[in-house]
Design a protein around this motif. Structure first.
Motif, mmCIF file in Angstrom:
data_model
loop_
_atom_site.group_PDB
_atom_site.id
_atom_site.type_symbol
_atom_site.label_atom_id
_atom_site.label_comp_id
_atom_site.label_asym_id
_atom_site.label_seq_id
_atom_site.Cartn_x
_atom_site.Cartn_y
_atom_site.Cartn_z
ATOM 1 N N ASP A 146 -78.250 36.800 -44.310
ATOM 2 C CA ASP A 146 -79.291 37.996 -44.217
ATOM 3 C C ASP A 146 -79.637 38.321 -42.567
ATOM 4 O OD1 ASP A 146 -81.233 36.095 -43.750
ATOM 5 O OD2 ASP A 146 -82.322 35.936 -45.445
ATOM 6 N N GLY A 147 -80.727 39.065 -42.506
ATOM 7 C CA GLY A 147 -80.959 39.414 -41.140
ATOM 8 C C GLY A 147 -81.870 38.375 -40.415
ATOM 9 N N VAL A 148 -82.540 37.691 -41.497
ATOM 10 C CA VAL A 148 -83.315 36.493 -40.760
ATOM 11 C C VAL A 148 -82.585 35.375 -40.254
ATOM 12 C CG1 VAL A 148 -85.076 34.539 -41.446
ATOM 13 C CG2 VAL A 148 -85.151 36.907 -42.425
ATOM 14 N N THR A 189 -86.200 47.780 -41.296
ATOM 15 C CA THR A 189 -86.840 47.313 -42.804
ATOM 16 C C THR A 189 -87.247 48.645 -43.053
ATOM 17 O OG1 THR A 189 -88.339 46.087 -43.837
ATOM 18 C CG2 THR A 189 -88.975 47.010 -41.675
ATOM 19 N N THR A 190 -87.177 48.534 -44.595
ATOM 20 C CA THR A 190 -87.603 49.743 -45.540
ATOM 21 C C THR A 190 -89.208 49.738 -45.533
ATOM 22 O OG1 THR A 190 -85.584 49.347 -46.815
ATOM 23 C CG2 THR A 190 -87.644 50.886 -47.670
ATOM 24 N N PHE A 191 -89.789 48.606 -45.398
ATOM 25 C CA PHE A 191 -91.115 48.459 -45.513
ATOM 26 C C PHE A 191 -91.744 47.751 -44.404
ATOM 27 C CE2 PHE A 191 -89.396 48.012 -49.878
ATOM 28 C CZ PHE A 191 -89.907 49.140 -50.569
ATOM 29 N N ASP A 192 -92.900 48.276 -43.729
ATOM 30 C CA ASP A 192 -93.503 47.495 -42.610
ATOM 31 C C ASP A 192 -94.301 46.307 -43.092
ATOM 32 O OD1 ASP A 192 -95.644 48.831 -44.225
ATOM 33 O OD2 ASP A 192 -96.582 49.692 -42.255
ATOM 34 N N LEU A 193 -94.745 46.073 -44.277
ATOM 35 C CA LEU A 193 -95.220 44.809 -44.706
ATOM 36 C C LEU A 193 -94.193 44.019 -45.531
ATOM 37 C CD1 LEU A 193 -98.920 45.679 -45.490
ATOM 38 C CD2 LEU A 193 -97.995 44.414 -43.477
ATOM 39 N N ASP A 194 -93.463 43.303 -44.985
ATOM 40 C CA ASP A 194 -92.345 42.726 -45.523
ATOM 41 C C ASP A 194 -92.245 41.303 -45.083
ATOM 42 O OD1 ASP A 194 -89.631 41.696 -45.991
ATOM 43 O OD2 ASP A 194 -88.782 43.792 -45.849
ATOM 44 N N GLU A 195 -92.186 40.514 -46.021
ATOM 45 C CA GLU A 195 -92.294 38.965 -45.742
ATOM 46 C C GLU A 195 -91.126 38.606 -44.803
ATOM 47 O OE1 GLU A 195 -91.952 36.584 -49.110
ATOM 48 O OE2 GLU A 195 -91.292 38.275 -50.198
ATOM 49 N N TYR A 196 -90.198 39.168 -45.127
ATOM 50 C CA TYR A 196 -88.640 38.735 -44.107
ATOM 51 C C TYR A 196 -88.919 39.210 -42.760
ATOM 52 C CZ TYR A 196 -86.398 37.770 -48.971
ATOM 53 O OH TYR A 196 -86.401 37.438 -50.034
ATOM 54 N N VAL A 197 -89.702 40.259 -42.576
ATOM 55 C CA VAL A 197 -89.903 40.594 -41.111
ATOM 56 C C VAL A 197 -90.660 39.520 -40.108
ATOM 57 C CG1 VAL A 197 -91.030 42.257 -39.680
ATOM 58 C CG2 VAL A 197 -89.757 43.160 -41.589
ATOM 59 N N TYR A 198 -91.457 38.801 -40.715
ATOM 60 C CA TYR A 198 -92.304 37.922 -40.268
ATOM 61 C C TYR A 198 -91.475 36.784 -39.834
ATOM 62 C CZ TYR A 198 -95.108 33.619 -39.512
ATOM 63 O OH TYR A 198 -95.776 32.541 -39.438
ATOM 64 N N ASP A 199 -90.571 36.283 -40.725
ATOM 65 C CA ASP A 199 -89.571 35.120 -40.539
ATOM 66 C C ASP A 199 -88.697 35.567 -39.498
ATOM 67 O OD1 ASP A 199 -90.747 33.753 -42.696
ATOM 68 O OD2 ASP A 199 -89.257 34.592 -44.212
ATOM 69 N N ALA A 200 -88.227 36.771 -39.430
ATOM 70 C CA ALA A 200 -87.235 37.419 -38.585
ATOM 71 C C ALA A 200 -87.901 37.436 -36.977
ATOM 72 C CB ALA A 200 -86.817 38.728 -38.697
ATOM 73 N N ALA A 238 -88.081 34.018 -35.947
ATOM 74 C CA ALA A 238 -86.642 33.437 -35.503
ATOM 75 C C ALA A 238 -86.340 33.983 -34.338
ATOM 76 C CB ALA A 238 -85.773 34.064 -36.638
ATOM 77 N N GLY A 239 -86.995 34.993 -33.772
ATOM 78 C CA GLY A 239 -86.740 35.442 -32.093
ATOM 79 C C GLY A 239 -86.549 36.863 -32.144
ATOM 80 N N ALA A 240 -86.602 37.793 -33.186
ATOM 81 C CA ALA A 240 -86.548 39.161 -33.079
ATOM 82 C C ALA A 240 -87.651 39.678 -32.119
ATOM 83 C CB ALA A 240 -86.694 39.848 -34.622
ATOM 84 N N SER A 241 -87.286 40.697 -31.299
ATOM 85 C CA SER A 241 -88.250 41.505 -30.470
ATOM 86 C C SER A 241 -88.993 42.433 -31.001
ATOM 87 C CB SER A 241 -87.355 42.260 -29.261
ATOM 88 O OG SER A 241 -86.735 41.142 -28.509
ATOM 89 N N GLY A 242 -89.031 42.609 -32.580
ATOM 90 C CA GLY A 242 -89.757 43.614 -33.129
ATOM 91 C C GLY A 242 -89.169 44.162 -34.204
#
Length: 228
Positions: free
Chosen positions: A71-73, A92-103, A106-110
């Motif tokens: 996955d993306g994370v 992401t499809t949703f701005d409140l997405d638990e996977y976004v926090y993990d990403a 992990a080093g994502a810039s946004g």
């Protein structure tokens, strides 16, 4: 960015990683209309994406968060560990997405919503390529606040011992979503002094951008849950 400025630099190299081929095609069409952004590769999952990034060496990776296989994370984590030259912007499809926090951890810039406007997509890619984070600290804290339920991490808090008292105060302000100018005004400092403090904080704590600073501040308990 002006046409003159865009023409004076090499185009930003982008890799698209998403299991929806129609979405990749739509993004490619948007980028093809610009002179300063060029798509150099595509992939349908994280495994393919990592291979393409290693081969094409892009400046920015547009990364879907949920894909079959890797996955993306995990793909973001691998890219930041093995291909630090590439910055990752999560889709992401949703701005409140638990996977976004993990990403983000992990080093994502946004992150961006998949239905974002074309002009916002272009602005985000340009910002990330220049070293900025495209997710404001307030939005990042809202995401963290919504999904994370834990006490301050002792191991993370120990990192703060490297900071002076003033640097810790500045980090706390960053974690609360304050801009450099707001920090300068509230702490009665010059903008230049604040920039110096921020640079030292990032260097000492090995932070890439303000998003990571917000996450660290939250995990260390500098900003209690639910507080703005």
């Amino acid at each position: 960015m002006s046409d003159e400025a865009a023409g004076s630099r090499h185009p930003t190299r982008v890799v698209l990683v998403d299991d929806q081929s129609l979405l990749r095609a739509a993004f490619r069409m948007i980028f093809d209309e610009t002179d300063d952004i060029r798509v150099v590769g595509e992939a349908a999952d994280g495994d393919q994406g990592l291979a393409v990034v290693r081969d094409k060496r892009p400046d920015v990776v547009l990364m879907d968060i949920r894909m079959p296989g890797m996955d993306g994370v995990e793909a973001t984590r691998r890219i930041r560990e093995d291909c630090a030259f590439a910055k990752v912007l999560i889709l992401t499809t949703f701005d409140l997405d638990e996977y976004v926090y993990d990403a983000l951890r992990a080093g994502a810039s946004g992150f961006l919503l998949k239905d974002t406007l074309a002009e916002d997509l272009l602005s985000a890619v340009r910002a990330v390529a220049s070293g900025a984070a495209v997710t404001g600290p307030t939005v990042t804290r809202r995401l963290i606040d919504h999904y994370v339920r834990r006490e301050p991490e002792t191991s993370q808090a120990e990192r703060l011992r490297a900071l002076t008292a003033r640097e810790l105060e500045v980090l706390t302000m960053i974690a609360r979503g304050r801009s450099n100018s707001e920090i300068a005004r509230e702490m009665y400092l010059s903008d230049g002094t604040v920039r110096t403090h921020v640079g030292r904080i990032f260097a000492k704590l090995r932070l890439r951008d303000r998003v990571q600073a917000v996450i660290l501040g939250y995990e260390c308990g500098l900003v209690p849950r639910g507080r703005e």
